[in-house]
Scaffold this motif. Structure first.
Motif, PDB file in Angstrom:
ATOM      1  N   ASP A 420      -9.803  -2.378  -0.491  1.00 14.79           N
ATOM      2  CA  ASP A 420      -8.590  -1.568  -0.318  1.00 14.79           C
ATOM      3  C   ASP A 420      -7.912  -0.948  -0.823  1.00 14.79           C
ATOM      4  N   THR A 421      -8.228   0.356  -0.851  1.00 16.53           N
ATOM      5  CA  THR A 421      -7.912   1.232  -1.267  1.00 16.53           C
ATOM      6  C   THR A 421      -6.537   2.139  -0.945  1.00 16.53           C
ATOM      7  N   PHE A 422      -5.587   2.233  -2.640  1.00 16.27           N
ATOM      8  CA  PHE A 422      -4.949   2.960  -2.522  1.00 16.27           C
ATOM      9  C   PHE A 422      -4.682   4.062  -2.801  1.00 16.27           C
ATOM     10  N   TRP A 423      -4.641   5.203  -2.431  1.00 18.49           N
ATOM     11  CA  TRP A 423      -4.529   6.227  -3.110  1.00 18.49           C
ATOM     12  C   TRP A 423      -3.542   7.531  -2.480  1.00 18.49           C
ATOM     13  N   GLN A 424      -3.330   8.389  -2.193  1.00 18.26           N
ATOM     14  CA  GLN A 424      -2.819   9.676  -1.831  1.00 18.26           C
ATOM     15  C   GLN A 424      -2.787  10.833  -1.829  1.00 18.26           C
ATOM     16  N   GLU A 426      -2.523  13.906  -3.030  1.00 17.42           N
ATOM     17  CA  GLU A 426      -2.416  14.238  -4.423  1.00 17.42           C
ATOM     18  C   GLU A 426      -2.611  13.849  -5.855  1.00 17.42           C
ATOM     19  N   THR A 427      -3.289  13.064  -4.753  1.00 15.88           N
ATOM     20  CA  THR A 427      -3.714  11.834  -6.537  1.00 15.88           C
ATOM     21  C   THR A 427      -5.406  11.890  -6.690  1.00 15.88           C
ATOM     22  N   GLY A 428      -5.748  12.707  -5.518  1.00 16.36           N
ATOM     23  CA  GLY A 428      -7.490  13.256  -5.190  1.00 16.36           C
ATOM     24  C   GLY A 428      -8.155  11.959  -5.142  1.00 16.36           C
ATOM     25  N   GLY A 429      -7.957  10.377  -5.495  1.00 12.90           N
ATOM     26  CA  GLY A 429      -9.144   9.969  -5.194  1.00 12.90           C
ATOM     27  C   GLY A 429      -8.354   8.091  -5.568  1.00 12.90           C
ATOM     28  N   HIS A 430      -8.998   7.177  -5.071  1.00  9.04           N
ATOM     29  CA  HIS A 430      -8.629   5.616  -5.839  1.00  9.04           C
ATOM     30  C   HIS A 430      -7.504   5.923  -6.390  1.00  9.04           C
ATOM     31  N   MET A 431      -6.796   4.358  -6.227  1.00  8.03           N
ATOM     32  CA  MET A 431      -6.029   4.663  -7.724  1.00  8.03           C
ATOM     33  C   MET A 431      -5.660   2.999  -7.822  1.00  8.03           C
ATOM     34  N   ILE A 432      -5.268   2.205  -6.808  1.00 10.89           N
ATOM     35  CA  ILE A 432      -5.129   1.055  -6.454  1.00 10.89           C
ATOM     36  C   ILE A 432      -6.557   0.130  -5.697  1.00 10.89           C
TER      37      ILE A 432
END
Ligand code: WT7
Length: 660
Positions: A420-424, A426-432
């Motif tokens: 379950d990939t959280f990102w945006q 703006e973040t370009g790729g997976h964050m959490i």
């Protein structure tokens, strides 16, 4: 394995043994070691991966430059080319004849291209763009459906150092115009038509309409890929068939070596004002995280068949179709159609036919396919052979535990971890995100930060809140694939992401989050700004309000809020004051339809409000501020329990609660 906590059953899924032993990151100790390596030497951690995963023309000597924070720079004196890294590099590694893309058209026809073929196609387009005078630093808008041509067009821009800005095919002429104007694009790449769910949508004529709206003088050429062969108008001197432009072009093209900070692309997304923001991404840092997350979050291996169902018009399609899997020499699916055509078994059939091993989609798709599967065995995943799957992914919105369990059991056969990939954008790729061979999973939680990402939950003053307590999601340190600026509006970049409240120190994601009191696992609690998430599509409430009030003939005032929806996550609910007496009954229905279509034309069908209610006024405080929290309760049809004593016009609540 399961554990009980308080009265709620907390289910924990351990990584399957086979995966835990063979994954790129095997076991929690390996994950923790990576996090510690990043902690001990932050720049060294990212530099090491950047050297290992990317080919540099000129190696970088500087890693992170914070001197103009929050305008961070990564690897700035290094030069590279994104398309070289995604194509040539793989051919040099002996993968030239490996399938890069398996394309399945709406009607089911399959076309495959190898790395060699994709490079040749990309180079021809790149040379074609150059022949039109397009060069490094120019912007090119791409308005095209899912296709090999779409991916190649993006790669071609990257090859010559032109900055692409892909506009999702579901956006209207007006939205397209706004984006063309904001980028100052010199060219638009489009197709005659897009074909989805058996229907043809006229892309080229929408481009014509957009350009005719004015403000797009920067556009010299429109390049048209032939998809359906439908008759379209071509403006002499401006419009060219892509096939004619590339026909005599060589199949090789020397890459333009650019600084790692060179803008690879702009991608527009919604914020809390009416105007979408052009998120600017870099070449080096972005590509690094695209490659690293594809490798670790999906555990991509040489013989995997990877399928990300997102459209290249969204960031998910950029990072996990155009760049990440190709940078690693993977084989991926590109799908033109929709999950419900010719029936709701399409995804399962495609997984079976192409032996997909990694499948990445959005909760909203899963939820709608659950409904269909429960009503009809023929489109239930159990009617297909999905044994090729080994990893599942989810993106774009929170996945509710019930949908998670269904996805896990019926699609993944109980054996595939769900990341379950959280990102945006703006973040370009997976964050959490979980790492599939390491992280024990808890349905509904995106678990723990990707190694090197310093995610935290803080209060309004920027102080960490204890685990178990909700707060604001921030990222404490810059990371390579972060947004560099908002195109043409650096002040808005600072205000949106590094506001003074946090002393400009932390990146503000715009989401709320809570960490589990025991495990520290993150759960995203939703946006804390005026941004909605409808079917995983991000929409600004102000953007929809502006569209509504731009219908000046009818609308005096409008307020838009979100309300929970079982299928789409959130649904758009608009409260409208007309310039005429408040309509009821059939008249209200007719005007609601008219306004819905208006919003569809102004922004795109995805922005059409599900629910429109009319009032003589909106609930306002005596100082004239719209009380949105009341509107949110009204939208949910819930009883108003909040304090309404500051309300100027309490009687209005009854009117607005009435869903005609
Ligand atoms: C917003 C970003 C990430 C690419 C697609 C959307 C929400 C995204 C999750 C998740 C809970 C999520 C957030 C975020 N979101 N992924 N796994 N769990 N929420 O990109 O359009 O920029 O939207 O989507 O609210 O801020 P985007």
């Amino acid at each position: 394995m399961s554990a009980t906590e308080g009265s709620t059953e907390l289910k924990i899924y351990q990584p399957p043994a086979a995966l835990a032993g063979s994954a790129h990151v095997s076991g929690m100790a390996a994950y923790e070691a990576m996090c510690q390596a990043a902690e001990a030497d932050y720049e060294g951690f990212w530099a090491g991966h950047a050297r290992e995963l990317l080919s540099w023309k000129t190696p970088f000597t500087k890693v992170l430059n914070e001197s103009e924070a929050p305008f961070f720079k990564w690897f700035e004196d290094g030069t590279l080319n994104a398309s070289y890294n995604c194509l040539d590099r793989n051919i040099e590694r002996g993968l030239g004849d490996k399938t890069a893309i398996i394309f399945e058209a709406d009607g089911g026809e399959v076309t495959k291209v190898t790395y060699k073929e994709l490079l040749a196609k990309t180079c021809q387009i790149a040379n074609g763009l150059k022949s039109l005078g397009i060069k490094k630093g120019d912007r090119v808008v791409i308005y095209i459906a899912m296709s090999i041509d779409g991916v190649a067009a993006m790669q071609a821009c990257a090859r010559i150092g032109a900055t692409h800005s892909v506009v999702f095919g579901g956006f209207s002429a007006q939205s397209l115009r706004d984006r063309i104007e904001d980028t100052g694009a010199v060219a638009v790449i489009t197709a005659d038509n897009q074909v989805r769910g058996g229907k043809q949508l006229p892309l080229k004529s929408i481009v014509d309409e957009a350009l005719a709206l004015g403000g797009c003088d920067s556009v010299k050429n429109v390049l048209v890929v032939k998809r359906s062969g439908a008759a379209i108008a071509m403006t002499a001197g401006r419009d060219l068939w892509m096939a004619d432009v590339v026909a005599s072009q060589p199949t090789s093209c020397e890459p333009e070596w650019v600084s790692a900070e060179h803008p690879l692309f702009l991608l527009y997304t919604s914020g809390s004002t009416g105007k979408p923001k052009g998120v600017q991404h870099s070449t080096g840092g972005y590509l690094l995280h695209a490659a690293l997350t594809t490798k670790l979050t999906f555990d991509l291996k040489a013989d995997d068949v990877f399928w990300c169902t997102a459209d290249i018009g969204w960031v998910t399609g950029h990072t996990y179709i155009t760049y990440g899997p190709l940078a690693l020499g993977g084989t991926e699916i590109v799908f033109e159609g929709v999950p419900t055509y010719p029936d709701a078994g399409r995804f399962w059939k495609m997984i079976q036919d192409h032996k997909v091993s990694i499948f990445y989609t959005a909760p909203t798709a899963i939820r709608s396919l659950i409904k269909a599967a429960e009503a009809n065995d023929a489109v239930h995943p159990k009617s297909y052979n999905l044994s090729s799957l080994r990893i599942l992914g989810s993106v774009g919105e929170p996945i509710n535990p019930a949908a998670w369990e269904w996805y896990h059991q019926h699609v993944g056969g109980g054996r595939c971890p769900i990341v379950d990939t959280f990102w945006q954008t703006e973040t370009g790729g997976h964050m959490i995100t979980p790492l599939p061979g390491a992280t024990p999973l808890v349905p509904g939680s995106c678990t723990l930060p990707f190694p090197g990402i310093q995610a935290a939950v803080v209060d309004e003053t920027g102080k960490d809140v204890p685990w178990g307590q909700g707060g604001i999601l921030v990222v404490k340190k810059p990371w390579p694939s972060m947004i560099r600026t908002i195109w043409g509006d650096p002040e808005r970049f600072k205000k949106s992401y590094y506001p003074e409240d946090f002393k400009g120190k932390y990146y503000l994601a715009g989401d709320g989050a809570i960490r589990d009191a025991k495990t520290g696992y993150f759960t995203i609690t939703g946006r804390i700004d005026d941004v909605l998430n409808v079917s995983g599509h991000r929409m600004g409430t102000m953007e929809i309000e502006s569209a509504l009030v731009s219908c000046t003939e009818l609308v005096a005032e409008a307020a838009v809020v979100g309300r929970p929806d079982d299928t789409t996550g959130e649904a758009i609910c608009a409260f409208v004051v007309l310039k005429r007496p408040r309509p009821t009954g059939d008249e209200a229905k007719a005007i609601a339809k008219q306004l819905r279509d208006w919003v569809g034309k102004e922004i795109g069908p995805i922005a059409k409000p599900k629910d429109i209610r009319f009032g003589d006024n909106l609930p306002k405080t005596r100082s004239g501020k719209i009380m949105r929290r009341l509107l949110r309760s009204l939208a949910k049809n819930e009883a108003i329990t909040q304090d309404t004593s500051t309300l100027e016009n309490p009687a209005i609540l009854e009117q607005l609660g009435d869903n005609h």
